[in-house]
Design an enzyme around this catalytic site. Structure first.
Site, PDB file in Angstrom:
ATOM      1  N   CYS A 104     -28.153 125.212  53.865  1.00 43.03           N
ATOM      2  CA  CYS A 104     -27.429 124.376  52.899  1.00 43.03           C
ATOM      3  C   CYS A 104     -27.773 122.906  53.089  1.00 43.03           C
ATOM      4  CB  CYS A 104     -25.920 124.579  53.020  1.00 43.03           C
ATOM      5  SG  CYS A 104     -25.241 124.062  54.604  1.00 43.03           S
TER       6      CYS A 104
ATOM      7  N   ASP B  85     -26.644 120.927  55.437  1.00 41.85           N
ATOM      8  CA  ASP B  85     -25.553 120.149  56.017  1.00 41.85           C
ATOM      9  C   ASP B  85     -25.846 119.794  57.474  1.00 41.85           C
ATOM     10  OD1 ASP B  85     -24.374 120.403  53.615  1.00 41.85           O
ATOM     11  OD2 ASP B  85     -22.772 121.745  54.242  1.00 41.85           O
TER      12      ASP B  85
ATOM     13  N   CYS C 230     -20.378 120.038  53.408  1.00 41.29           N
ATOM     14  CA  CYS C 230     -19.360 120.568  52.501  1.00 41.29           C
ATOM     15  C   CYS C 230     -17.956 120.257  53.021  1.00 41.29           C
ATOM     16  CB  CYS C 230     -19.540 122.070  52.339  1.00 41.29           C
ATOM     17  SG  CYS C 230     -19.030 123.012  53.790  1.00 41.29           S
TER      18      CYS C 230
ATOM     19  N   CYS D 116     -19.199 127.896  57.966  1.00 41.54           N
ATOM     20  CA  CYS D 116     -19.326 126.432  58.092  1.00 41.54           C
ATOM     21  C   CYS D 116     -18.691 125.950  59.394  1.00 41.54           C
ATOM     22  CB  CYS D 116     -18.660 125.737  56.906  1.00 41.54           C
ATOM     23  SG  CYS D 116     -19.180 126.373  55.305  1.00 41.54           S
TER      24      CYS D 116
HETATM   25 FE1  FES Z   1     -23.095 123.971  54.482  1.00 40.47          FE
HETATM   26 FE2  FES Z   1     -20.539 124.642  54.548  1.00 40.47          FE
HETATM   27  S1  FES Z   1     -21.939 124.933  52.903  1.00 40.47           S
HETATM   28  S2  FES Z   1     -21.792 123.983  56.190  1.00 40.47           S
END
Ligand code: FES
Length: 152
Positions: free
Chosen positions: A33, A35, A58, A102
């Site tokens: 993602c 992140d 997120c 996450c």
């Molecule tokens: Fe990337 Fe939650 S969608 S850590």
């Protein structure tokens, strides 16, 4: 869908920022993602005296990192090493199934910061901290079994 605690920690995250004089800094990511979470620890003796974090990610990642800092601040290194993503999710009164993964970022960011703390002191961190996943999906198959249905 989200508990009040999640929304509270997402909209009003605790301990955001950096510690320029941190004793340990850990950065982990989720390559799927994109992140990224960075955790800063100030450690005195066996106690984590201060914690800050920065999360580019997120809402669930922000809420989990926020509550994780509260759960380890003022606690011992041993307590921080025992912090599991499950405990973080429980402290938030749960996360939607697709978002539970996450919370692994928060668990691994704390471990990465502690690994850095030991490395700076010339101590091999792996026997103490264990293996830290710089990418939380490291070693997994292409489709994430923990969050089938989400786009990690
Ligand atoms: Fe990337 Fe939650 S969608 S850590």
């Amino acid at each position: 869908m989200y508990s009040e605690k999640v929304l509270d920690h997402f909209t009003n995250p605790r301990n955001v920022g950096e510690l320029p004089d941190a004793d340990g800094v850990g950065e982990v990511g989720n390559a799927r993602c994109g992140d990224i979470m960075k955790m800063y620890l100030k450690i005195d003796g066996d106690t984590i005296t201060d914690v800050k974090f920065k999360t580019f990610g997120c809402g669930a990642a922000i809420a989990t990192s926020s509550i994780a800092t509260e759960m380890i601040k003022g606690h011992s290194i041993a307590d921080a090493l025992n912090l599991s993503n499950r405990a973080v999710v429980e402290a938030l009164d749960g996360l939607p199934p697709a978002k539970v993964h996450c919370s692994v970022l928060a668990e691994q960011a704390v471990k990465a910061a502690l690994a850095d703390y030991y490395t700076r002191r010339g101590i091999d961190p792996e026997p103490i901290v264990g293996h830290v996943k710089k990418d939380v999906h490291e070693g997994e198959e292409e489709s994430c079994p923990s969050c089938s249905g989400c786009d990690h």
